[in-house]
Design a protein around this motif. Structure first.
Motif, short mmCIF file in Angstrom:
data_model
loop_
_atom_site.label_atom_id
_atom_site.label_comp_id
_atom_site.label_asym_id
_atom_site.label_seq_id
_atom_site.Cartn_x
_atom_site.Cartn_y
_atom_site.Cartn_z
N VAL A 121 -4.17 -29.18 -12.00
CA VAL A 121 -2.88 -29.41 -12.64
C VAL A 121 -3.04 -29.77 -14.11
N CYS A 122 -1.98 -29.57 -14.89
CA CYS A 122 -1.97 -29.91 -16.31
C CYS A 122 -1.77 -31.43 -16.47
N LYS A 123 -1.85 -31.90 -17.70
CA LYS A 123 -1.73 -33.33 -17.99
C LYS A 123 -0.37 -33.88 -17.55
N ALA A 124 0.70 -33.14 -17.81
CA ALA A 124 2.04 -33.61 -17.44
C ALA A 124 2.18 -33.76 -15.93
N CYS A 125 1.67 -32.80 -15.18
CA CYS A 125 1.76 -32.87 -13.72
C CYS A 125 0.82 -33.94 -13.16
N GLN A 126 -0.31 -34.18 -13.82
CA GLN A 126 -1.21 -35.25 -13.39
C GLN A 126 -0.54 -36.61 -13.58
N THR A 127 0.14 -36.79 -14.71
CA THR A 127 0.84 -38.05 -14.97
C THR A 127 1.90 -38.30 -13.90
N LEU A 128 2.61 -37.26 -13.50
CA LEU A 128 3.61 -37.37 -12.44
C LEU A 128 2.94 -37.69 -11.10
N ALA A 129 1.82 -37.04 -10.81
CA ALA A 129 1.13 -37.25 -9.54
C ALA A 129 0.56 -38.66 -9.43
N LYS A 130 0.17 -39.26 -10.55
CA LYS A 130 -0.38 -40.62 -10.55
C LYS A 130 0.60 -41.66 -10.01
N THR A 131 1.89 -41.37 -10.15
CA THR A 131 2.91 -42.34 -9.73
C THR A 131 3.12 -42.34 -8.21
N ARG A 132 2.60 -41.37 -7.52
CA ARG A 132 2.81 -41.26 -6.07
C ARG A 132 1.68 -41.96 -5.30
N ASP A 133 2.02 -42.43 -4.11
CA ASP A 133 1.01 -43.06 -3.24
C ASP A 133 0.02 -42.01 -2.76
N GLY A 134 -1.22 -42.39 -2.61
CA GLY A 134 -2.24 -41.49 -2.10
C GLY A 134 -2.89 -40.62 -3.16
N TYR A 135 -2.55 -40.80 -4.42
CA TYR A 135 -3.11 -39.99 -5.51
C TYR A 135 -4.63 -40.16 -5.58
N MET A 136 -5.33 -39.04 -5.73
CA MET A 136 -6.78 -39.06 -5.91
C MET A 136 -7.16 -38.11 -7.04
N TYR A 137 -8.00 -38.62 -7.93
CA TYR A 137 -8.50 -37.84 -9.06
C TYR A 137 -9.84 -37.25 -8.66
N GLY A 138 -10.05 -35.96 -8.95
CA GLY A 138 -11.28 -35.30 -8.55
C GLY A 138 -12.08 -34.69 -9.67
N GLY A 139 -11.70 -34.94 -10.93
CA GLY A 139 -12.49 -34.42 -12.04
C GLY A 139 -11.63 -33.70 -13.06
N THR A 140 -12.26 -33.36 -14.17
CA THR A 140 -11.60 -32.69 -15.27
C THR A 140 -12.24 -31.33 -15.49
#
Length: 63
Positions: A37-56
């Motif tokens: 996902v792009c930066k804008a969609c990542q920022t939105l995803a961070k606000t949700r429960d269960g969010y996991m980051y997997g790399g850049t």
């Protein structure tokens, strides 16, 4: 001699379709698939429960 250019073709965001030079691998829960996902969609995803980051993912590598 210089190093070869490591410029890759751009990827589009799995959520909004925007092409960007830097994308992020994320998922919303353990059961979900990884998405790029792009930066804008990542920022939105961070606000949700269960969010996991997997790399850049970067279009242009440093080396």
């Amino acid at each position: 001699m210089g190093k070869k250019s490591r410029l890759k073709p751009p990827k589009s965001c799995d959520s909004c379709g925007l092409e960007a030079d830097t994308q992020f691998r994320v998922r919303q829960s353990e059961a979900d698939e990884w998405r790029i996902v792009c930066k804008a969609c990542q920022t939105l995803a961070k606000t949700r429960d269960g969010y996991m980051y997997g790399g850049t993912w970067k279009r242009k590598k440093r080396n």
